[in-house]
Design a protein around this motif. Sequence first.
Motif, PDB file in Angstrom:
ATOM      1  N   UNK A 118       0.817  -1.208   0.000  1.00  0.00           N
ATOM      2  CA  UNK A 118       0.000   0.000   0.000  1.00  0.00           C
ATOM      3  C   UNK A 118       0.855   1.264   0.000  1.00  0.00           C
ATOM      4  N   UNK A 119       1.963   1.242   0.722  1.00  0.00           N
ATOM      5  CA  UNK A 119       2.850   2.405   0.822  1.00  0.00           C
ATOM      6  C   UNK A 119       3.822   2.519  -0.355  1.00  0.00           C
ATOM      7  N   UNK A 120       3.829   1.508  -1.231  1.00  0.00           N
ATOM      8  CA  UNK A 120       4.719   1.541  -2.392  1.00  0.00           C
ATOM      9  C   UNK A 120       6.176   1.288  -2.053  1.00  0.00           C
ATOM     10  N   UNK A 121       6.419   0.553  -0.973  1.00  0.00           N
ATOM     11  CA  UNK A 121       7.786   0.248  -0.544  1.00  0.00           C
ATOM     12  C   UNK A 121       8.121  -1.172  -0.977  1.00  0.00           C
ATOM     13  N   UNK A 122       9.181  -1.286  -1.751  1.00  0.00           N
ATOM     14  CA  UNK A 122       9.597  -2.581  -2.309  1.00  0.00           C
ATOM     15  C   UNK A 122      10.199  -3.476  -1.235  1.00  0.00           C
ATOM     16  N   UNK A 123       9.746  -4.724  -1.179  1.00  0.00           N
ATOM     17  CA  UNK A 123      10.357  -5.734  -0.305  1.00  0.00           C
ATOM     18  C   UNK A 123      11.464  -6.395  -1.119  1.00  0.00           C
ATOM     19  N   UNK A 124      12.716  -6.211  -0.704  1.00  0.00           N
ATOM     20  CA  UNK A 124      13.834  -6.794  -1.444  1.00  0.00           C
ATOM     21  C   UNK A 124      14.276  -8.133  -0.859  1.00  0.00           C
ATOM     22  N   UNK A 125      13.944  -8.392   0.416  1.00  0.00           N
ATOM     23  CA  UNK A 125      14.278  -9.665   1.057  1.00  0.00           C
ATOM     24  C   UNK A 125      13.291  -9.925   2.178  1.00  0.00           C
ATOM     25  N   UNK A 126      13.032 -11.205   2.407  1.00  0.00           N
ATOM     26  CA  UNK A 126      12.178 -11.569   3.528  1.00  0.00           C
ATOM     27  C   UNK A 126      12.513 -12.961   4.025  1.00  0.00           C
ATOM     28  N   UNK A 127      12.266 -13.180   5.300  1.00  0.00           N
ATOM     29  CA  UNK A 127      12.353 -14.487   5.911  1.00  0.00           C
ATOM     30  C   UNK A 127      11.249 -14.507   6.957  1.00  0.00           C
ATOM     31  N   UNK A 128      10.146 -15.168   6.615  1.00  0.00           N
ATOM     32  CA  UNK A 128       8.927 -15.083   7.405  1.00  0.00           C
ATOM     33  C   UNK A 128       8.333 -16.463   7.663  1.00  0.00           C
ATOM     34  N   UNK A 129       7.574 -16.568   8.760  1.00  0.00           N
ATOM     35  CA  UNK A 129       6.844 -17.786   9.060  1.00  0.00           C
ATOM     36  C   UNK A 129       7.701 -18.855   9.705  1.00  0.00           C
ATOM     37  N   UNK A 130       7.223 -20.073   9.625  1.00  0.00           N
ATOM     38  CA  UNK A 130       7.934 -21.197  10.216  1.00  0.00           C
ATOM     39  C   UNK A 130       7.638 -21.344  11.691  1.00  0.00           C
ATOM     40  N   UNK A 131       8.476 -22.100  12.360  1.00  0.00           N
ATOM     41  CA  UNK A 131       8.235 -22.420  13.761  1.00  0.00           C
ATOM     42  C   UNK A 131       9.440 -22.127  14.650  1.00  0.00           C
ATOM     43  N   UNK A 132      10.374 -21.341  14.132  1.00  0.00           N
ATOM     44  CA  UNK A 132      11.571 -21.046  14.921  1.00  0.00           C
ATOM     45  C   UNK A 132      11.780 -19.547  15.068  1.00  0.00           C
ATOM     46  N   UNK A 133      12.339 -19.183  16.204  1.00  0.00           N
ATOM     47  CA  UNK A 133      12.687 -17.789  16.457  1.00  0.00           C
ATOM     48  C   UNK A 133      13.877 -17.394  15.585  1.00  0.00           C
ATOM     49  N   UNK A 134      14.065 -16.102  15.423  1.00  0.00           N
ATOM     50  CA  UNK A 134      15.150 -15.576  14.603  1.00  0.00           C
ATOM     51  C   UNK A 134      15.891 -14.483  15.365  1.00  0.00           C
ATOM     52  N   UNK A 135      17.173 -14.391  15.083  1.00  0.00           N
ATOM     53  CA  UNK A 135      17.966 -13.246  15.509  1.00  0.00           C
ATOM     54  C   UNK A 135      18.290 -12.470  14.246  1.00  0.00           C
ATOM     55  N   UNK A 136      18.085 -11.162  14.288  1.00  0.00           N
ATOM     56  CA  UNK A 136      18.299 -10.314  13.112  1.00  0.00           C
ATOM     57  C   UNK A 136      19.276  -9.204  13.460  1.00  0.00           C
ATOM     58  N   UNK A 137      20.179  -8.921  12.529  1.00  0.00           N
ATOM     59  CA  UNK A 137      21.069  -7.765  12.593  1.00  0.00           C
ATOM     60  C   UNK A 137      20.861  -6.956  11.314  1.00  0.00           C
ATOM     61  N   UNK A 138      20.814  -5.643  11.451  1.00  0.00           N
ATOM     62  CA  UNK A 138      20.551  -4.775  10.306  1.00  0.00           C
ATOM     63  C   UNK A 138      21.404  -3.519  10.387  1.00  0.00           C
ATOM     64  N   UNK A 139      22.097  -3.222   9.282  1.00  0.00           N
ATOM     65  CA  UNK A 139      22.900  -2.019   9.159  1.00  0.00           C
ATOM     66  C   UNK A 139      22.057  -0.985   8.404  1.00  0.00           C
ATOM     67  N   UNK A 140      21.535   0.033   9.097  1.00  0.00           N
ATOM     68  CA  UNK A 140      20.547   0.924   8.498  1.00  0.00           C
ATOM     69  C   UNK A 140      21.066   1.819   7.370  1.00  0.00           C
ATOM     70  N   UNK A 141      22.352   2.073   7.313  1.00  0.00           N
ATOM     71  CA  UNK A 141      22.855   2.966   6.262  1.00  0.00           C
ATOM     72  C   UNK A 141      23.092   2.250   4.941  1.00  0.00           C
ATOM     73  N   UNK A 142      23.238   0.937   4.982  1.00  0.00           N
ATOM     74  CA  UNK A 142      23.528   0.184   3.753  1.00  0.00           C
ATOM     75  C   UNK A 142      22.429  -0.801   3.373  1.00  0.00           C
ATOM     76  N   UNK A 143      21.593  -1.165   4.333  1.00  0.00           N
ATOM     77  CA  UNK A 143      20.565  -2.170   4.081  1.00  0.00           C
ATOM     78  C   UNK A 143      21.057  -3.596   4.265  1.00  0.00           C
ATOM     79  N   UNK A 144      22.292  -3.755   4.664  1.00  0.00           N
ATOM     80  CA  UNK A 144      22.829  -5.097   4.916  1.00  0.00           C
ATOM     81  C   UNK A 144      22.081  -5.734   6.079  1.00  0.00           C
ATOM     82  N   UNK A 145      21.773  -7.024   5.942  1.00  0.00           N
ATOM     83  CA  UNK A 145      21.062  -7.737   7.006  1.00  0.00           C
ATOM     84  C   UNK A 145      21.661  -9.124   7.192  1.00  0.00           C
ATOM     85  N   UNK A 146      21.654  -9.567   8.429  1.00  0.00           N
ATOM     86  CA  UNK A 146      22.024 -10.936   8.774  1.00  0.00           C
ATOM     87  C   UNK A 146      20.883 -11.524   9.596  1.00  0.00           C
ATOM     88  N   UNK A 147      20.622 -12.809   9.391  1.00  0.00           N
ATOM     89  CA  UNK A 147      19.559 -13.479  10.121  1.00  0.00           C
ATOM     90  C   UNK A 147      19.992 -14.890  10.466  1.00  0.00           C
TER      91      UNK A 147
END
Length: 174
Positions: A118-147
């Motif tokens: 609705x907001x017109x924001x492109x999803x470039x990566x996702x990791x959703x659902x399942x049955x396990x918890x996740x730890x996420x790291x995100x570098x806001x200036x570059x968009x780099x992510x680790x999960x």
Amino acid sequence: MTSPISKSVTQGNFYVSSECDHVLNCVLGSCIAACLYDETQTIGGMAHFLLPCSNDRDGKESTKYGAYSMELLINEIMQRGGDKSRLKAKIFGGSQVTKGFSTVGEQNIDFIRAFLLHEGIQIVSENLGGKRARQVRFWPTTGRAQMMLLPNAIFDQPSKTKLMSTGRNEITLF
């Protein structure tokens, strides 16, 4: 080179930064971490919300709800020079980590996808659902992510993972 400054984004909170040494992190179950960034302005942030939206008037302006938290995140990025038309998203979470628990994870996934569309924001990566918890790291200036998927005492099976990647906007599994 300086060491990264780790910023924990806890449930019901969001954080925005344009500092190249900041790394945002969180641990998710059924919650969602929405990581937005504007590469051109080197700014971004993470919202960590528990529920899609409130059914009562008193709770509608709480950052534990995705509808309010996402608006605050986008507005803060824009106030600091980001351009909404350039924002990209990486989204994580929405697990069912406890047997017999409600479908809140699925509701959160449906919400964040619909909201970003609705907001017109492109999803470039996702990791959703399942049955396990996740730890996420995100570098806001570059968009780099680790999960990383975390072991779970109740469920110890692979997540139904859908990774999408475009160019250098990859998620690194660690």
